[in-house]
Design an enzyme around this catalytic site. Structure first.
Site, PDB file in Angstrom:
ATOM      1  CB  THR A   1      37.440  34.742  29.497  1.00 28.34           C
ATOM      2  OG1 THR A   1      36.172  34.839  30.167  1.00 28.34           O
ATOM      3  CG2 THR A   1      37.318  35.166  28.042  1.00 28.34           C
TER       4      THR A   1
ATOM      5  CB  CYS B   1      33.910  29.473  30.736  1.00 31.81           C
ATOM      6  SG  CYS B   1      34.394  31.088  31.382  1.00 31.81           S
TER       7      CYS B   1
ATOM      8  CG  ASP C   1      31.572  27.557  28.766  1.00 30.80           C
ATOM      9  OD1 ASP C   1      32.727  27.109  28.580  1.00 30.80           O
ATOM     10  OD2 ASP C   1      31.271  28.742  28.554  1.00 30.80           O
TER      11      ASP C   1
ATOM     12  CG  HIS D   1      45.938  36.550  54.587  1.00 27.70           C
ATOM     13  ND1 HIS D   1      46.203  37.646  53.795  1.00 27.70           N
ATOM     14  CD2 HIS D   1      47.133  35.975  54.865  1.00 27.70           C
ATOM     15  CE1 HIS D   1      47.505  37.731  53.586  1.00 27.70           C
ATOM     16  NE2 HIS D   1      48.095  36.734  54.229  1.00 27.70           N
TER      17      HIS D   1
ATOM     18  CG  HIS E   1      47.487  36.254  50.545  1.00 28.34           C
ATOM     19  ND1 HIS E   1      48.184  37.329  50.049  1.00 28.34           N
ATOM     20  CD2 HIS E   1      48.416  35.473  51.167  1.00 28.34           C
ATOM     21  CE1 HIS E   1      49.471  37.210  50.350  1.00 28.34           C
ATOM     22  NE2 HIS E   1      49.630  36.079  51.035  1.00 28.34           N
TER      23      HIS E   1
END
Length: 149
Positions: free
Chosen positions: A68, A66, A8, A134, A99
């Site tokens: 965060t 973005c 963004d 996993h 994992h």
């Protein structure tokens, strides 16, 4: 290796730095889904575009940015089959691949600096899913309703 990029407005500048950095690597082909400026846009669009390119097998992995890394990773994770990991350090990036078989790396441009972001990208792209114990857990992510208890 084919990689989809998306961001963004808050992640545009870091996306461009990542694009420039990865474009120097001959083994990597990039598809940039935008955005192409710092003008305000809605992050879900770009999270969905990159996620869809993975589901449609146009690319191997995605990188989303973005402010965060949170919003765009949430948006991408709404798409069945996507495992987007919002990573703030190289250990998280490596373990998200080893994992969790993450297929999208999400970064927060306001959270990690440029140099660290490129290190995180390198770690994510160089790590491989370990499978084994996993795999069972990754398979459980895809359930339609929670019946684990």
């Amino acid at each position: 290796m084919k990689i989809a990029l998306g961001a963004d407005h808050g992640g545009y500048e870091l996306k461009e730095k990542i694009k420039q950095y990865l474009s120097m690597r001959k083994e990597i082909e990039l598809i940039d889904f935008g955005t192409n400026s710092t003008e305000s846009v809605d992050y879900p669009k770009y999270g969905h575009l990159v996620a869809k390119s993975i589901i449609d097998k146009e690319v191997d992995y995605g990188i989303l940015v973005c402010g965060t890394g949170i919003g765009i990773s949430i948006a991408a994770n709404k798409i069945k089959g996507i495992r987007a990991a919002n990573c703030t350090n190289t250990t998280m990036a490596r373990l998200s691949r080893q994992h969790n078989d993450a297929n999208i790396l999400a970064l927060g441009a306001r959270i990690v600096g440029d140099v660290l972001a490129l290190d995180i990208v390198d770690e994510f792209l160089s790590a491989s899913f370990e499978g084994g114990r996993h795999q069972k857990r990754v398979d459980q992510i895809e359930i339609e309703e929670c019946n684990l208890f």
